[in-house]
Design an enzyme around this catalytic site. Structure first.
Site, short mmCIF file in Angstrom:
data_model
loop_
_atom_site.label_atom_id
_atom_site.label_comp_id
_atom_site.label_asym_id
_atom_site.label_seq_id
_atom_site.Cartn_x
_atom_site.Cartn_y
_atom_site.Cartn_z
N HIS A 88 0.84 -0.91 -0.07
CA HIS A 88 0.34 -0.07 -0.02
C HIS A 88 0.69 0.81 0.00
O HIS A 88 0.47 2.40 -0.79
CB HIS A 88 -0.91 -0.54 1.56
CG HIS A 88 -1.93 0.86 1.32
ND1 HIS A 88 -2.36 1.70 2.80
CD2 HIS A 88 -2.43 1.98 0.40
CE1 HIS A 88 -2.71 2.60 2.17
NE2 HIS A 88 -2.64 3.01 1.06
N ARG A 92 -7.18 -1.31 -8.85
CA ARG A 92 -6.95 -2.09 -7.93
C ARG A 92 -7.86 -1.98 -6.63
O ARG A 92 -7.43 -1.43 -6.05
CB ARG A 92 -5.15 -1.88 -7.25
CG ARG A 92 -4.02 -2.16 -8.71
CD ARG A 92 -3.16 -2.05 -8.17
NE ARG A 92 -2.02 -1.55 -8.78
CZ ARG A 92 -1.23 -0.98 -8.57
NH1 ARG A 92 -1.32 0.59 -8.94
NH2 ARG A 92 -0.20 -0.62 -10.02
N ARG A 142 -9.89 -4.24 -11.99
CA ARG A 142 -10.00 -5.62 -11.19
C ARG A 142 -10.89 -6.28 -10.63
O ARG A 142 -10.46 -5.45 -8.92
CB ARG A 142 -8.43 -5.66 -11.42
CG ARG A 142 -8.28 -7.51 -10.94
CD ARG A 142 -6.70 -7.34 -11.12
NE ARG A 142 -5.87 -6.51 -10.00
CZ ARG A 142 -4.75 -6.25 -9.79
NH1 ARG A 142 -3.88 -6.54 -10.50
NH2 ARG A 142 -3.76 -5.56 -8.33
N GLU A 172 -1.53 -13.23 -17.15
CA GLU A 172 0.03 -13.01 -16.43
C GLU A 172 0.60 -14.31 -15.81
O GLU A 172 1.43 -14.79 -14.84
CB GLU A 172 -0.76 -11.83 -15.00
CG GLU A 172 -1.88 -12.77 -14.37
CD GLU A 172 -1.87 -11.42 -13.41
OE1 GLU A 172 -1.64 -10.69 -12.96
OE2 GLU A 172 -3.63 -11.57 -13.06
N ASN A 201 4.08 -7.82 -14.80
CA ASN A 201 5.04 -7.99 -13.58
C ASN A 201 5.00 -9.31 -13.08
O ASN A 201 5.86 -10.27 -13.19
CB ASN A 201 4.45 -7.00 -12.10
CG ASN A 201 4.33 -5.50 -12.51
OD1 ASN A 201 5.07 -5.40 -13.63
ND2 ASN A 201 3.27 -4.51 -12.24
N ASP A 202 3.94 -9.43 -13.07
CA ASP A 202 3.25 -11.61 -12.63
C ASP A 202 4.07 -12.17 -14.12
O ASP A 202 4.49 -13.62 -13.24
CB ASP A 202 1.96 -11.28 -12.01
CG ASP A 202 1.50 -10.86 -10.90
OD1 ASP A 202 2.64 -11.45 -9.78
OD2 ASP A 202 0.90 -10.59 -10.34
N ARG A 213 9.76 -11.15 -8.07
CA ARG A 213 10.26 -9.58 -8.21
C ARG A 213 10.26 -9.45 -7.11
O ARG A 213 11.10 -7.78 -6.94
CB ARG A 213 8.75 -9.10 -8.88
CG ARG A 213 7.42 -9.15 -8.73
CD ARG A 213 6.15 -9.08 -9.93
NE ARG A 213 5.22 -8.78 -8.92
CZ ARG A 213 4.68 -8.55 -9.06
NH1 ARG A 213 5.23 -7.15 -8.84
NH2 ARG A 213 3.52 -8.83 -8.74
N CYS A 220 -0.96 -3.37 -18.68
CA CYS A 220 -0.56 -2.45 -17.38
C CYS A 220 0.21 -2.84 -16.25
O CYS A 220 -0.42 -2.20 -14.94
CB CYS A 220 -2.16 -2.44 -16.93
SG CYS A 220 -2.81 -4.49 -16.41
#
Length: 757
Positions: free
Chosen positions: A361, A468, A504, A602, A625-626, A636, A673
């Site tokens: 966060h 998110r 999402r 992903e 990213n994933d 990561r 994204c």
């Protein structure tokens, strides 16, 4: 040797300072391996390896014997960065005799390098009179000890404890690696943010008046003694005799001659009462935890509880208003949004958190605020770095304490250039994202907080590619109700209306945890996360979807995105549940339009089934990213393998191109994204591959727009074809670097870090 290893590690962890650690190492290793000598050589600022501790050689040689890399057997170990094991050391061509050590009697030699983050910090050596080759078990034991020692030495170097062997008069520059949390560079002075009564997070501070500090400590001790006695009296009739004795034991431990005496000894060395108390308590906790007797081992929790009680009183009695300098670098073990809020407006320059990831966060909040951030700096000795000068490199995930003047000048140039770039780019806000030959591509943003909307719209965002929804869940101590979710979602949809907002569905698990819904797994990234959780809990999924649909009433700019889809049945079940929620609301009289439903690509299985997934959905969106971490099998958020996480790896780039082709073959739009979309160099490749939308952090939007407006789609396509044919990441970087320099866009690349640091 395993038992001895555990015992030594316990002693090392409870040692107060580096000299104590070195004494423990040389003494205990010599005993465990039954050798004649154990010595430690540490590297100084001149990159010489200095004898710093020994058990067996002449102690007069400590601090006097120095070898350069490659010189002597110790220098050979440092140069080769691997163990050197010799039965007759004196016959080796690298053998060099130092008369002051008295080591001519020793034949057998085993030296192992002490390495931290690929830098040789020193050499650990054992020697023996009798010639013999140390066996594999002994060598492995010494390598293990050197690994334990490396972190301790790195911390000592960062906090100035190695000044004695340096020529400088103060702490030396030290580098720590973490995970890039928010881009940018910050230069400032540190403030340690510590939660109250946390023994492991007390900042190291010196006291101004020793006698006054002793009196202050004794008063706090007396207050806690009185409180404990009062507690014991209140519970006298409610607990048995044995349990009442615990309170008597607490009072006894708080006696001036017991723990209090140890603390006062340290206060008299100019250490603050809070830090001295935490140091003593943690040492005692470690000692209790290492005891073989189960009853005594359990007393560690009693000592820790007592320590927390006294620390709370000390902190409360000594509350001083924290002074936040103009350019505050906030550091702590696990920072929270409330800790950030305590820093006055305009003074927070950078953030460093020992724990957490780029998805934490705080990292998400930092990106929305444009504050350079490094997360997961696990080796940072944050409690001992209060009020120190620091550089936070949010581009590369690195942190420098007490930086040299040259490094400061280098990073100040980057800060100045970043400010100049921002000023130059502001004029592009209302311009279209269009190539020189007329190709348009949409730039959307990734959001998660209400504050993101303002910055995103100021930068000219044309939609939201990823909202998110787990953020509202993370900010509460329970699952938010349908109406609470509806209100939050409505704010986002209304803020960006009429632009589309892609929401999402709840994506928890992996490195995103809810405190009230813990998921404990050995391998969380391959476990219960994303759509797997919500399909197993349709009551959570249906409430969230209903809230989204209700929030979209009258706006109709909602898109729903499903995370972590790895098989067709998952998509079909999710679609069925969404349709069920939609029909329920229509039956209730709601005037709602069924939104487009998309699949997040992903995981590798989704790449190979992208064609089938596109045929069954309204759009695809790649979470780079994933996808990168799963293709490369690299966590990561793990700093130890951070250099292996390569978004420009040929395998990743080819997968990204295959997904575009699969989606377009079914006539479906596709976006991306992940962080890759906000990288100006990657943006050119992604546009050339055929992505319809690039979604990124708002702070990167104008940079990406600037780059795309400077090139033609034809040139970008040629560059993409050249890159996709390359065999390794280094070649990709070099090719992109040359291409950007050729068109005068080199400043849009990540700033270059000075080499050999």
């Amino acid at each position: 040797m395993l038992g001895s290893l555990r015992s030594i590690v316990q002693e090392v962890n409870s040692a107060r300072d580096l000299p104590a650690v070195l004494r423990i190492i040389v003494t205990r290793v010599k005993q465990t391996m039954t050798t004649d000598v154990c010595s430690v050589y540490l590297r100084n600022v001149k990159k010489e390896f200095v004898l710093m501790a020994t058990d067996g050689l002449n102690v007069e040689a400590v601090g006097r014997v120095m070898l350069t890399k490659g010189q002597g057997l110790v220098g050979l170990v440092a140069a080769r960065e691997e163990p050197v094991n010799l039965d007759q050391a004196e016959t080796h061509p690298n053998f060099e005799y130092f008369p002051e050590t008295g080591e001519e009697r020793y034949s057998a030699f085993l030296g192992v390098p002490i390495i931290h983050q690929r830098k040789v910090m020193g050499v650990l050596v054992v020697q023996q009179v009798k010639g013999r080759t140390f066996d594999e078990g002994e060598e492995a034991f010494l390598v293990t000890m050197s690994a334990q020692l490396s972190g301790v030495i790195a911390h000592a170097e960062a906090t100035g404890a190695l000044v004695d062997i340096h020529s400088d008069a103060g702490p030396t520059e030290a580098k720590f690696m973490g995970v890039a949390g928010a881009p940018g560079v910050a230069i400032g002075r540190t403030v340690v943010a510590a939660p109250p009564a946390d023994l492991r997070a007390v900042p190291y501070r010196r006291c101004d008046d020793i006698e006054q500090e002793v009196v202050f400590f004794l008063e706090a001790l007396a207050q806690v003694r009185a409180n404990v006695r009062l507690l014991g009296d209140e519970l006298a009739n409610r607990v048995n005799k044995e349990e009442r004795q615990l309170f008597d034991a607490y009072v006894g431990m708080l006696d001036d001659a017991s723990l209090g005496g140890e603390v006062m000894d340290r206060i008299r060395q100019n250490i603050s009462a809070e830090y001295a108390w935490s140091e003593v308590i943690l040492e005692h906790v470690t000692n209790f935890q290492s005891m073989s007797d189960p009853y005594l081992r359990e007393r560690a929790s009693d000592v820790q509880d007592l320590g927390g009680r006294v620390l709370a009183v000390l902190q409360q009695s000594n509350q001083k208003k924290i002074v936040f300098p103009e350019n505050t670098i906030l550091i702590g073990e696990e920072l929270t949004a409330s800790m950030l809020a305590e820093v006055p407006a305009g003074r927070l320059a950078g953030i460093v958190s020992v724990r957490g990831s780029s998805n934490s966060h705080v990292a998400i909040l930092a990106r929305s605020m444009g504050i350079p951030t490094v997360m997961g700096a696990v080796d940072l000795p944050f409690t001992k770095l209060d009020s120190r000068e620091m550089i936070v490199d949010g581009y590369h995930g690195s942190v420098y304490s007490d930086p040299s003047r040259n490094l400061l000048l280098h990073y100040q140039d980057i800060v100045d250039e970043d400010l100049q770039v921002v000023r130059t780019l502001e004029s592009l806000k209302d311009e279209p994202c269009e190539t020189t030959d007329g190709h348009l591509i949409e730039l959307w943003v990734n959001t998660g907080l209400a504050a993101d909307a303002v910055l995103s719209l100021e930068r000219g965002a044309e939609g939201v590619g990823l909202y998110r929804t787990e953020i509202p869940f993370m900010l509460r101590d329970r699952f938010p109700s349908e109406e609470e979710q509806r209100q939050v979602y409505r704010e986002q949809l209304a803020a960006f209306f009429p632009h589309p907002v892609t929401m999402r569905t709840l994506d928890i698990g992996g490195d995103k945890a809810l405190p009230y819904f813990p998921i404990e797994e050995e391998n969380p990234f391959l476990g219960w996360r994303g759509i797997r959780v919500t399909l197993d809990h349709p009551e959570i999924f249906l409430v969230q979807v209903r809230a989204m649909l209700r929030a979209s009433e009258g706006l109709d700019n909602l898109r729903i995105l499903l995370p972590m889809i790895s098989a067709i049945p998952e998509l079909e079940i999710a679609q069925m549940l969404i349709m069920r929620a939609y029909e329920e609301l229509v039956t209730e009289g709601r005037k709602i339009t069924l939104p487009p439903i998309g699949v997040m690509i992903e995981v590798p299985s989704a790449v190979y089934q992208a064609r089938e997934l596109a045929a069954r959905s309204d759009f695809l969106s790649v979470g780079s990213n994933d996808l990168t971490q799963y293709i490369l099998a690299v966590d990561r958020n793990n700093t130890r393998v951070a250099d292996l996480y390569r978004s420009f790896h040929p395998a990743v780039l080819r997968a990204l191109k295959d997904v575009v082709d699969a989606s377009h073959s079914q006539g479906k739009p596709i976006s991306i994204c992940g962080e890759l979309a906000g990288d100006p160099t990657a943006a050119l490749l992604l546009m050339a591959m055929g992505y319809d939308v690039l979604s990124m952090s708002a702070t990167n939007l104008l940079k990406v727009k600037s780059v795309i407006r400077r090139v033609s789609l034809i040139d970008a396509h040629e560059l993409m074809l050249e890159v996709l044919a390359l065999p390794d990441t280094e070649s990709v970087y070099a090719t992109l670097d040359d291409a950007f320099k050729e068109v005068g866009l080199s400043r849009m690349l990540k700033p270059i870090v000075p080499i050999n640091r």
